[in-house]
Scaffold this motif. Sequence first.
Motif, mmCIF file in Angstrom:
data_model
loop_
_atom_site.group_PDB
_atom_site.id
_atom_site.type_symbol
_atom_site.label_atom_id
_atom_site.label_comp_id
_atom_site.label_asym_id
_atom_site.label_seq_id
_atom_site.Cartn_x
_atom_site.Cartn_y
_atom_site.Cartn_z
ATOM 1 N N VAL A 61 -1.835 -0.970 -2.069
ATOM 2 C CA VAL A 61 -2.416 0.127 -1.300
ATOM 3 C C VAL A 61 -2.711 -0.322 0.127
ATOM 4 O O VAL A 61 -2.456 0.412 1.094
ATOM 5 N N LEU A 62 -3.232 -1.553 0.253
ATOM 6 C CA LEU A 62 -3.528 -2.081 1.585
ATOM 7 C C LEU A 62 -2.262 -2.186 2.425
ATOM 8 O O LEU A 62 -2.263 -1.832 3.615
ATOM 9 N N GLY A 63 -1.163 -2.658 1.823
ATOM 10 C CA GLY A 63 0.092 -2.774 2.561
ATOM 11 C C GLY A 63 0.603 -1.426 3.027
ATOM 12 O O GLY A 63 1.018 -1.267 4.183
ATOM 13 N N GLY A 64 0.559 -0.424 2.134
ATOM 14 C CA GLY A 64 1.010 0.911 2.514
ATOM 15 C C GLY A 64 0.135 1.533 3.581
ATOM 16 O O GLY A 64 0.628 2.141 4.537
ATOM 17 N N ALA A 65 -1.188 1.389 3.425
ATOM 18 C CA ALA A 65 -2.111 1.935 4.422
ATOM 19 C C ALA A 65 -1.941 1.233 5.766
ATOM 20 O O ALA A 65 -2.026 1.870 6.827
ATOM 21 N N GLY A 66 -1.694 -0.086 5.724
ATOM 22 C CA GLY A 66 -1.476 -0.829 6.961
ATOM 23 C C GLY A 66 -0.231 -0.365 7.698
ATOM 24 O O GLY A 66 -0.234 -0.234 8.930
ATOM 25 N N LEU A 67 0.839 -0.098 6.947
ATOM 26 C CA LEU A 67 2.060 0.425 7.576
ATOM 27 C C LEU A 67 1.801 1.785 8.225
ATOM 28 O O LEU A 67 2.231 2.044 9.348
ATOM 29 N N PHE A 68 1.101 2.647 7.506
ATOM 30 C CA PHE A 68 0.820 3.983 8.034
ATOM 31 C C PHE A 68 -0.016 3.902 9.311
ATOM 32 O O PHE A 68 0.192 4.670 10.261
ATOM 33 N N ALA A 69 -0.956 2.954 9.344
ATOM 34 C CA ALA A 69 -1.861 2.853 10.486
ATOM 35 C C ALA A 69 -1.213 2.191 11.692
ATOM 36 O O ALA A 69 -1.382 2.651 12.821
ATOM 37 N N ALA A 70 -0.500 1.095 11.453
ATOM 38 C CA ALA A 70 -0.018 0.273 12.569
ATOM 39 C C ALA A 70 1.449 0.493 12.901
ATOM 40 O O ALA A 70 1.866 0.284 14.041
ATOM 41 N N PHE A 71 2.246 0.902 11.905
ATOM 42 C CA PHE A 71 3.682 1.083 12.124
ATOM 43 C C PHE A 71 4.133 2.398 11.476
ATOM 44 O O PHE A 71 4.890 2.389 10.495
ATOM 45 N N PRO A 72 3.667 3.536 11.995
ATOM 46 C CA PRO A 72 4.005 4.824 11.369
ATOM 47 C C PRO A 72 5.503 5.092 11.328
ATOM 48 O O PRO A 72 5.982 5.770 10.420
ATOM 49 N N LEU A 73 6.255 4.553 12.307
ATOM 50 C CA LEU A 73 7.708 4.732 12.298
ATOM 51 C C LEU A 73 8.315 4.065 11.067
ATOM 52 O O LEU A 73 9.209 4.619 10.418
ATOM 53 N N VAL A 74 7.820 2.866 10.729
ATOM 54 C CA VAL A 74 8.308 2.157 9.544
ATOM 55 C C VAL A 74 7.932 2.931 8.289
ATOM 56 O O VAL A 74 8.749 3.094 7.368
ATOM 57 N N TYR A 75 6.711 3.408 8.248
ATOM 58 C CA TYR A 75 6.226 4.152 7.086
ATOM 59 C C TYR A 75 7.107 5.369 6.815
ATOM 60 O O TYR A 75 7.547 5.592 5.677
ATOM 61 N N SER A 76 7.387 6.143 7.857
ATOM 62 C CA SER A 76 8.177 7.363 7.672
ATOM 63 C C SER A 76 9.638 7.052 7.385
ATOM 64 O O SER A 76 10.267 7.686 6.530
ATOM 65 N N THR A 77 10.194 6.050 8.070
ATOM 66 C CA THR A 77 11.614 5.738 7.912
ATOM 67 C C THR A 77 11.909 5.089 6.573
ATOM 68 O O THR A 77 12.827 5.490 5.855
ATOM 69 N N VAL A 78 11.129 4.073 6.224
ATOM 70 C CA VAL A 78 11.377 3.343 4.982
ATOM 71 C C VAL A 78 11.142 4.251 3.778
ATOM 72 O O VAL A 78 11.915 4.232 2.810
ATOM 73 N N LEU A 79 10.067 5.050 3.803
ATOM 74 C CA LEU A 79 9.820 5.951 2.677
ATOM 75 C C LEU A 79 10.897 7.025 2.565
ATOM 76 O O LEU A 79 11.254 7.430 1.457
ATOM 77 N N SER A 80 11.438 7.469 3.698
ATOM 78 C CA SER A 80 12.530 8.443 3.644
ATOM 79 C C SER A 80 13.788 7.830 3.043
ATOM 80 O O SER A 80 14.495 8.483 2.263
ATOM 81 N N ALA A 81 14.057 6.582 3.388
ATOM 82 C CA ALA A 81 15.261 5.917 2.890
ATOM 83 C C ALA A 81 15.135 5.512 1.428
ATOM 84 O O ALA A 81 16.117 5.513 0.687
ATOM 85 N N LEU A 82 13.917 5.171 0.996
ATOM 86 C CA LEU A 82 13.733 4.554 -0.317
ATOM 87 C C LEU A 82 12.804 5.372 -1.219
ATOM 88 O O LEU A 82 12.205 4.818 -2.134
#
Length: 334
Positions: A61-82
């Motif tokens: 949960v911490l890793g996912g929340a950290g991505l959303f907070a600090a790297f929203p582009l990664v969060y949206s792109t990686v979740l869309s791809a995977l």
Amino acid sequence: MIDLALVWVGIIGLGVLIYVVLDGFDLGIGILFPFIKGQQERDAMMNTVAPVWDGNETWMVLGGAGLFAAFPLVYSTVLSALYLPIIFMVVALIFRGVAFEFRFKAHRSKPLWDQAFIWGSFLSSFFQGVILGAYIQGIETRNGIYSGGVLDWLTPFSLFVGFGVVLMYSALGCAWLIMKTEADLQDKMYKLMPQLILILVIIFGAVSVYTPLSHPEILRRWFSLPNLLYFSPVPILVLLFSALIIHACKRKSEIKPFVFTLGLVFLAFTGFVISLWPNIIPPSVSIWQAAAPESSMKFTLAGAMILIPIILAYTFLSYWVFRDKVRIGDEGYH
């Protein structure tokens, strides 16, 4: 001046590594269930992680929340791809969590919950590996938006990495059980551990050969200076730690197999970082390109600096309180 993007990469990387270690041996116990037939031995296996298993997943949960907070582009792109393998992984974790709670209360349906625990553990581990393999392969983007297909993640390489993660978690679980159990169950783990390590070394070698051959940019990164100097000790250390694990099992050491297996996990994580650095969306989006605005990273970092020590403290406390062995036939710790 502090590079906030690097700070956040360090926080997320630490969270992922801790998750892989803690939930790795946790999932590994479920994967090892088919090798153990006795219900009392299976009860003891589950009891070694019963007080801590759900807390281990805090780090995901911490890793996912950290991505959303600090790297929203990664969060949206990686979740869309995977999103498909991520959904499969989450569903498997749900079935596994339900099986964890229901199995101890069931009587006639206990074998059913055994299967739910086995397959929940196996599939969640497998799809974590598939996600990792697909991530290493690279994610196709256009103007910061995922532009690939729905099944781009489904390749022979990602499936192979999926089985590799299953083997790694199995080895972690086996080493954990050596440390936390005794008598016949511990002896079975001593015999199983060298076999798991030998297969794991073969998988490490195959991934290490296939990855640079199929990805020219990774080949250039591995064999260019100074990365070659950083990476060259890794394969030697993998063989060294593997030999130490096998030797420790022959000597009936209880703690060393787990410590040396942690070393293998750290080496695999190091090789992963070296292969992709400084890209956070392979093959071309760097950490700094994907970072959130500085004000957002500062605000969320303040919260992280409060929460992370609390999470570390209760994680350490829970493992310290339940540090003793679990004995077959007993309902808890001594």
